[in-house]
Design an enzyme around this catalytic site. Structure first.
Site, mmCIF file in Angstrom:
data_model
loop_
_atom_site.group_PDB
_atom_site.id
_atom_site.type_symbol
_atom_site.label_atom_id
_atom_site.label_comp_id
_atom_site.label_asym_id
_atom_site.label_seq_id
_atom_site.Cartn_x
_atom_site.Cartn_y
_atom_site.Cartn_z
ATOM 1 N N ASP A 201 0.789 -1.233 0.000
ATOM 2 C CA ASP A 201 0.000 0.000 0.000
ATOM 3 C C ASP A 201 0.820 1.281 0.000
ATOM 4 O O ASP A 201 0.258 2.369 0.149
ATOM 5 C CB ASP A 201 -0.961 0.008 1.190
ATOM 6 N N GLU A 202 2.125 1.199 -0.174
ATOM 7 C CA GLU A 202 2.906 2.427 -0.238
ATOM 8 C C GLU A 202 4.155 2.253 -1.074
ATOM 9 O O GLU A 202 4.689 1.155 -1.201
ATOM 10 C CB GLU A 202 3.264 2.944 1.158
#
Length: 382
Positions: free
Chosen positions: A121-122
């Site tokens: 997610d990043e």
């Protein structure tokens, strides 16, 4: 020339040569929970947790509706339910999250191939030179956020700055759905106002130590000399000194060498009996050797991770000259590390083992970057 003058010249060199970089950090907001709410409309607007509701369960992710009650990732499901009685637990769908993450990266690749994934997610993006030739990095960040919203029906926060440390801080600054830019001429003032807990590598234990000596914000850290910080915090003091001055030498690494292979096991019940701990350690070591074989991984540092009944956590590491492959290599070292852990009055909840530091990576990496990677293992304080 005195040390102060050397430091001043080094900082000036950095500002003259490194602050023209354009780095973006993208962080998907409440990623797992947001995917669940997107795919299942009946969950929208409700407090949900990805994980299992049973007594030994742990929250993997929480929606913002749940976070208002204090529910956080890595929290026990029991505590989460106490904080939010209306909390809805949903099982994780890791394959779906991986597929969505790849869709996000397809959007990234429209702008640059210099993409460093940190997790599903990043990621960091270096858009100093970018495919559409967009001048301002903030405009790229805006476009990426909008495409994620329009095409994937998800929300992301973005941080823009001239290095990874500041870009990461910027992405956290206005979450959710945030967009923040830290310009070079604003960096020192911005850093001065930051709570010390916002600095990379400062977990609860380090923060408590800093508070005890009067370091509460970035400004306090900026007043410390490099010698003082190294004396108080060892090698990590070098990083704190640089971060306080807006310096971060790490490049965005688009082809990341696997740094570690590990596994861990949350026990069915907390244990303190030495024989039981050794048995569980053995099982984890067996699983680790199988994963090392499957991944064809070579590493020479073994790290033991212990999480206690109260969710506090420690790690202990040993580095060997030879690579660690077999159970005969790993289990004796694991037992040696375990001897450094006092669990007589603190029952153990989780045991983990990791092999890291591949030699070929160490040989091809500068000392500054090696320090970051070593500290990634040493700073798991929560």
């Amino acid at each position: 020339m005195g040390k102060d003058s050397v430091h001043q010249m080094r900082n000036l060199f950095y500002l003259c040569n490194m602050t023209d970089r354009k780095i973006i950090h993208i962080d998907m907001d409440a990623f797992y929970a947001s995917v669940e709410q997107r795919d299942f409309p009946e969950l929208r607007g409700k407090p949900i947790a990805v994980g299992h509701a049973e007594k030994r369960g742990v929250v993997s992710a929480a929606s913002y509706e749940a976070r208002k009650y204090g529910v956080r990732s890595a929290m026990s499901s029991l505590k989460a339910k106490q904080l939010c009685p209306s909390l809805i637990f949903v099982p994780g769908r890791m394959q779906v999250y991986k597929e969505v993450s790849e869709q996000v990266h397809e959007i990234f690749r429209q702008y640059t191939d210099l993409i460093e994934p940190i997790s599903l997610d990043e990621a960091f993006l270096d858009v100093t030179i970018n495919k559409p030739n967009i001048v301002l990095a903030v405009d790229i960040a805006k476009e990426i956020k909008q495409k994620i919203r329009d095409e994937l029906h998800l929300v992301a926060s973005a941080g823009v700055s001239y290095n990874k440390f500041l870009a990461k801080i910027a992405s956290d600054y206005r979450k959710p759905d945030g967009l923040c830019t830290i310009h070079p001429d604003q960096a020192l003032e911005f850093i001065a106002k930051l709570p010390i807990e916002s600095f990379w590598g400062v977990g609860p234990v380090t923060a408590q130590k800093m508070h005890s000596i009067g370091i509460h914000k970035g400004y306090d850290l900026q007043q410390c000399t490099e010698e003082t910080l190294v004396r108080l915090f060892g090698k990590a003091g070098l990083l704190y000194y640089d971060f306080a001055r807006g310096i971060d030498l790490r490049p965005v690494e688009s082809e990341r060498i696997r740094k570690s292979v590990g596994c861990e096991c949350t026990l069915d019940k907390d244990i303190t009996k030495p024989s039981s701990v050794i048995i569980e350690l053995y099982h984890v070591a067996v699983e680790l050797t199988e994963r090392l074989k499957r991944n064809h991984f070579n590493g020479n540092t073994l790290t033991l991770k212990i999480k206690f009944y109260d969710f506090t956590q420690i790690t202990r590491s040993l580095t060997q000259e030879k690579d660690l492959h077999t159970l005969d290599d790993i289990l004796p070292l694991a037992k040696q590390l375990l001897k450094e852990v006092d669990y007589s009055i603190r029952p153990i909840r989780l045991i983990g083992l990791t092999v890291s530091h591949p030699k070929e990576e160490q040989e091809g990496t500068n000392k500054h970057t090696q320090l970051y990677k070593q500290l990634e293992l040493e700073f798991h304080e929560w």
